[in-house]
Motif scaffolding. Structure first.
Motif, PDB file in Angstrom:
ATOM      1  N   ILE A  47       0.825  -1.207   0.000  1.00 49.40           N
ATOM      2  CA  ILE A  47       0.000   0.000   0.000  1.00 49.40           C
ATOM      3  C   ILE A  47       0.861   1.260   0.000  1.00 49.40           C
ATOM      4  CG2 ILE A  47      -1.653   1.348   1.359  1.00 49.40           C
ATOM      5  CD1 ILE A  47      -2.871  -1.293   2.292  1.00 49.40           C
ATOM      6  N   ILE A  48       1.865   1.280   0.868  1.00 47.57           N
ATOM      7  CA  ILE A  48       2.749   2.442   0.957  1.00 47.57           C
ATOM      8  C   ILE A  48       3.473   2.684  -0.365  1.00 47.57           C
ATOM      9  CG2 ILE A  48       4.841   3.353   2.062  1.00 47.57           C
ATOM     10  CD1 ILE A  48       3.932   1.925   4.630  1.00 47.57           C
ATOM     11  N   PHE A  49       3.983   1.610  -0.981  1.00 48.47           N
ATOM     12  CA  PHE A  49       4.718   1.738  -2.243  1.00 48.47           C
ATOM     13  C   PHE A  49       3.835   2.337  -3.339  1.00 48.47           C
ATOM     14  CE2 PHE A  49       5.602  -0.079  -6.437  1.00 48.47           C
ATOM     15  CZ  PHE A  49       6.883   0.403  -6.655  1.00 48.47           C
ATOM     16  N   TRP A  50       2.647   1.772  -3.517  1.00 44.16           N
ATOM     17  CA  TRP A  50       1.794   2.239  -4.611  1.00 44.16           C
ATOM     18  C   TRP A  50       1.233   3.634  -4.335  1.00 44.16           C
ATOM     19  CZ3 TRP A  50       2.535   0.230  -9.018  1.00 44.16           C
ATOM     20  CH2 TRP A  50       2.841  -1.119  -9.169  1.00 44.16           C
ATOM     21  N   CYS A  51       0.982   3.951  -3.072  1.00 52.31           N
ATOM     22  CA  CYS A  51       0.511   5.311  -2.750  1.00 52.31           C
ATOM     23  C   CYS A  51       1.570   6.353  -3.083  1.00 52.31           C
ATOM     24  CB  CYS A  51       0.130   5.404  -1.272  1.00 52.31           C
ATOM     25  SG  CYS A  51      -1.441   4.603  -0.866  1.00 52.31           S
ATOM     26  N   ILE A  52       2.820   6.070  -2.696  1.00 47.15           N
ATOM     27  CA  ILE A  52       3.913   7.004  -2.996  1.00 47.15           C
ATOM     28  C   ILE A  52       4.091   7.143  -4.507  1.00 47.15           C
ATOM     29  CG2 ILE A  52       6.406   7.352  -2.826  1.00 47.15           C
ATOM     30  CD1 ILE A  52       6.300   6.074  -0.061  1.00 47.15           C
ATOM     31  N   ILE A  59      -3.753  -0.881 -13.987  1.00 49.78           N
ATOM     32  CA  ILE A  59      -3.054  -1.620 -15.049  1.00 49.78           C
ATOM     33  C   ILE A  59      -1.602  -1.861 -14.645  1.00 49.78           C
ATOM     34  CG2 ILE A  59      -2.325  -1.536 -17.462  1.00 49.78           C
ATOM     35  CD1 ILE A  59      -4.817   0.157 -18.030  1.00 49.78           C
ATOM     36  N   HIS A  60      -0.935  -0.810 -14.107  1.00 47.58           N
ATOM     37  CA  HIS A  60       0.445  -0.977 -13.613  1.00 47.58           C
ATOM     38  C   HIS A  60       0.523  -2.128 -12.615  1.00 47.58           C
ATOM     39  CE1 HIS A  60       1.421   2.575 -15.692  1.00 47.58           C
ATOM     40  NE2 HIS A  60       1.242   3.474 -14.728  1.00 47.58           N
ATOM     41  N   MET A  61      -0.379  -2.088 -11.658  1.00 47.10           N
ATOM     42  CA  MET A  61      -0.357  -3.081 -10.583  1.00 47.10           C
ATOM     43  C   MET A  61      -0.638  -4.485 -11.114  1.00 47.10           C
ATOM     44  SD  MET A  61      -2.375  -0.796  -7.725  1.00 47.10           S
ATOM     45  CE  MET A  61      -2.407  -2.091  -6.498  1.00 47.10           C
ATOM     46  N   ALA A  62      -1.612  -4.600 -12.023  1.00 50.13           N
ATOM     47  CA  ALA A  62      -1.960  -5.915 -12.566  1.00 50.13           C
ATOM     48  C   ALA A  62      -0.775  -6.538 -13.315  1.00 50.13           C
ATOM     49  CB  ALA A  62      -3.174  -5.792 -13.488  1.00 50.13           C
ATOM     50  N   PHE A  75       1.289  -9.719 -11.973  1.00 52.22           N
ATOM     51  CA  PHE A  75       1.214 -10.868 -12.870  1.00 52.22           C
ATOM     52  C   PHE A  75       2.613 -11.316 -13.295  1.00 52.22           C
ATOM     53  CE2 PHE A  75       0.587 -12.598 -17.255  1.00 52.22           C
ATOM     54  CZ  PHE A  75      -0.156 -13.712 -16.894  1.00 52.22           C
ATOM     55  N   ASN A  76       3.500 -10.358 -13.527  1.00 55.01           N
ATOM     56  CA  ASN A  76       4.869 -10.673 -13.923  1.00 55.01           C
ATOM     57  C   ASN A  76       5.659 -11.303 -12.779  1.00 55.01           C
ATOM     58  OD1 ASN A  76       7.351 -10.491 -15.567  1.00 55.01           O
ATOM     59  ND2 ASN A  76       7.916  -8.890 -14.107  1.00 55.01           N
ATOM     60  N   VAL A  77       5.563 -10.684 -11.594  1.00 56.80           N
ATOM     61  CA  VAL A  77       6.377 -11.123 -10.454  1.00 56.80           C
ATOM     62  C   VAL A  77       5.910 -12.456  -9.876  1.00 56.80           C
ATOM     63  CG1 VAL A  77       6.955 -10.574  -8.058  1.00 56.80           C
ATOM     64  CG2 VAL A  77       7.179  -8.830  -9.819  1.00 56.80           C
ATOM     65  N   GLY A  91       6.721   2.162 -21.194  1.00 59.98           N
ATOM     66  CA  GLY A  91       6.412   2.687 -19.866  1.00 59.98           C
ATOM     67  C   GLY A  91       5.959   1.602 -18.906  1.00 59.98           C
ATOM     68  N   GLU A  92       5.073   0.713 -19.392  1.00 60.50           N
ATOM     69  CA  GLU A  92       4.606  -0.383 -18.545  1.00 60.50           C
ATOM     70  C   GLU A  92       5.733  -1.372 -18.244  1.00 60.50           C
ATOM     71  OE1 GLU A  92       1.909  -0.580 -16.996  1.00 60.50           O
ATOM     72  OE2 GLU A  92       0.910   1.118 -17.921  1.00 60.50           O
ATOM     73  N   LEU A  93       6.603  -1.558 -19.219  1.00 65.66           N
ATOM     74  CA  LEU A  93       7.749  -2.450 -19.008  1.00 65.66           C
ATOM     75  C   LEU A  93       8.679  -1.881 -17.938  1.00 65.66           C
ATOM     76  CD1 LEU A  93       9.131  -5.042 -19.990  1.00 65.66           C
ATOM     77  CD2 LEU A  93      10.386  -3.654 -21.653  1.00 65.66           C
ATOM     78  N   TYR A  94       8.812  -0.556 -17.941  1.00 63.37           N
ATOM     79  CA  TYR A  94       9.638   0.106 -16.926  1.00 63.37           C
ATOM     80  C   TYR A  94       9.075  -0.128 -15.527  1.00 63.37           C
ATOM     81  CZ  TYR A  94      11.021   3.959 -13.879  1.00 63.37           C
ATOM     82  OH  TYR A  94      11.417   4.706 -12.797  1.00 63.37           O
ATOM     83  N   VAL A  95       7.747   0.069 -15.379  1.00 61.20           N
ATOM     84  CA  VAL A  95       7.112  -0.116 -14.074  1.00 61.20           C
ATOM     85  C   VAL A  95       7.254  -1.570 -13.624  1.00 61.20           C
ATOM     86  CG1 VAL A  95       4.949  -0.024 -12.791  1.00 61.20           C
ATOM     87  CG2 VAL A  95       5.493   1.758 -14.452  1.00 61.20           C
TER      88      VAL A  95
END
Length: 361
Positions: free
Chosen positions: A27-32, A61-64, A68-70, A135-139
């Motif tokens: 939560i902290i990571f995505w909020c920041i 989308i970033h989070m999904a 999904f990758n990790v 951009g999505e690959l970077y995230v």
């Protein structure tokens, strides 16, 4: 609390659990990251609400993709060394992401799906697709790097904990080797006196009780007062003197300041035992044991010399220069002290067997 509990408690306090990730960290990571992105794009668009709304669409989308990758693609393909399949899966995921993001932005924000782009789009273009996918690959790569780093730290910590457990277990085993061996020899001394019905038996039993107290309590500590260790040696020598006649000459000298000096318990006793086990008890002539203890600044200088046993020509018993005691000493020094904190020298010279130990105390 015994030494086993102390070691386990220490290891538990330094366990790899400190690297675990829970929902609060996510939560902290995505909020920041969300706040940072919103502020960054608000400077580009000069419109904070537009930036905020676009990030509301983009971040799920970033989070999904990141999760999904990790948690799926990497364990399924990368960890199994299926790199080609992983590459194809990532590209396919990014293409799906591209379509979802394009149409979600179109229907919820407006026709201008790329406000920061060079021009207003009238449909999907190669430039837009490439920019969004990179951009999505970077995230996704950024999140994967964090996950891999934390996993590496956890594995490294577990390996370090395992090494500490192995060292602690080996040290405990070495100490357990010393204590029964030491106790067995002392009981032999008492037994010989009881056979002779010696008047010195009460004194011997008293010294034996002091030795047992030391073995039972002092050896549970990682470090013991040097004076207590030397007192134990003195009691042992007094008991051994009773087994031999005037043919055995023991010289025990101590000099220097012993205050606030500490040493691993039962570390020096094996050297003394070695003098009797492979020296006095096998000698058919006069026997000398010289023990010199000097404390200078932070170092103990411990030197023990004993006459090498003299055997008759007919004797088939080999002359030994030490056994399990000295091997035990070497191993405990390696496990319990840094290399620069000690120096051990073992040699024979002029019919004398010598052990010299310099040890930081």
């Amino acid at each position: 609390m015994n030494i086993n509990n102390n070691v386990d408690s220490f290891i538990d306090q330094n366990s790899s659990k400190g690297f675990d990730i829970n929902y609060k960290h996510h939560i902290i990571f995505w909020c920041i990251y969300f706040i940072f992105n919103s502020l960054r794009y608000s400077n580009i668009h000069q419109d904070f609400m537009l930036s905020f709304h676009m990030n509301l669409i983009g971040f799920p989308i970033h989070m999904a993709i990141a999760y999904f990758n990790v948690y799926y693609l990497m364990p399924k393909f990368v960890f199994k060394k299926k790199y080609f399949s992983y590459t194809i899966s990532v590209i396919a995921t990014l293409l799906v992401m591209l379509l979802v993001k394009y149409y979600a932005t179109y229907y919820f924000i407006g026709p201008n799906v790329w406000p920061e782009g060079p021009e207003e789009l009238e449909g999907l273009t190669l430039n837009y697709a490439t920019t969004m996918m990179v951009g999505e690959l970077y995230v996704s790569s950024f999140v994967a790097a964090i996950k891999l780093t934390i996993d590496w730290l956890k594995e490294h910590s577990k390996l370090h904990e395992l090494e500490k457990r192995q060292l602690s277990t080996e040290l405990r085993f070495l100490r357990s080797q010393v204590s029964p061996h030491f106790f067995f020899n002392t009981l032999n001394n008492v037994y010989s006196l009881t056979l002779e019905k010696s008047d010195r038996a009460p004194e011997v039993i008293l010294k034996l009780s002091e030795l047992m107290r030391y073995l039972l309590y002092a050896t549970k500590k990682n470090k013991q007062d040097l004076k207590s260790e030397l007192d134990c040696i003195q009691n042992y020598l007094d008991l051994e003197r009773l087994r031999f006649d005037e043919s055995l000459n023991i010289n025990f000298s101590i000099s220097g300041d012993l205050e606030n000096k500490r040493i691993s318990p039962m570390l020096l006793i094996p050297v003394i035992e070695n003098c009797f086990k492979h020296g006095a008890s096998k000698n058919i002539g006069d026997m000398i044991i010289d023990i010199d203890v000097q404390v200078s600044e932070d170092f103990l200088h411990f030197k023990v010399s004993n006459t090498i046993p003299v055997h008759s020509p007919e004797s088939l018993i080999p002359i030994r220069s030490g056994g399990i005691g000295l091997s035990n000493l070497k191993k405990r020094l390696e496990l319990g002290y840094k290399k620069e904190d000690y120096h051990l020298s073992i040699y024979e010279k002029e019919k004398m067997f010598n052990v010299i130990l310099k040890l930081k105390v």
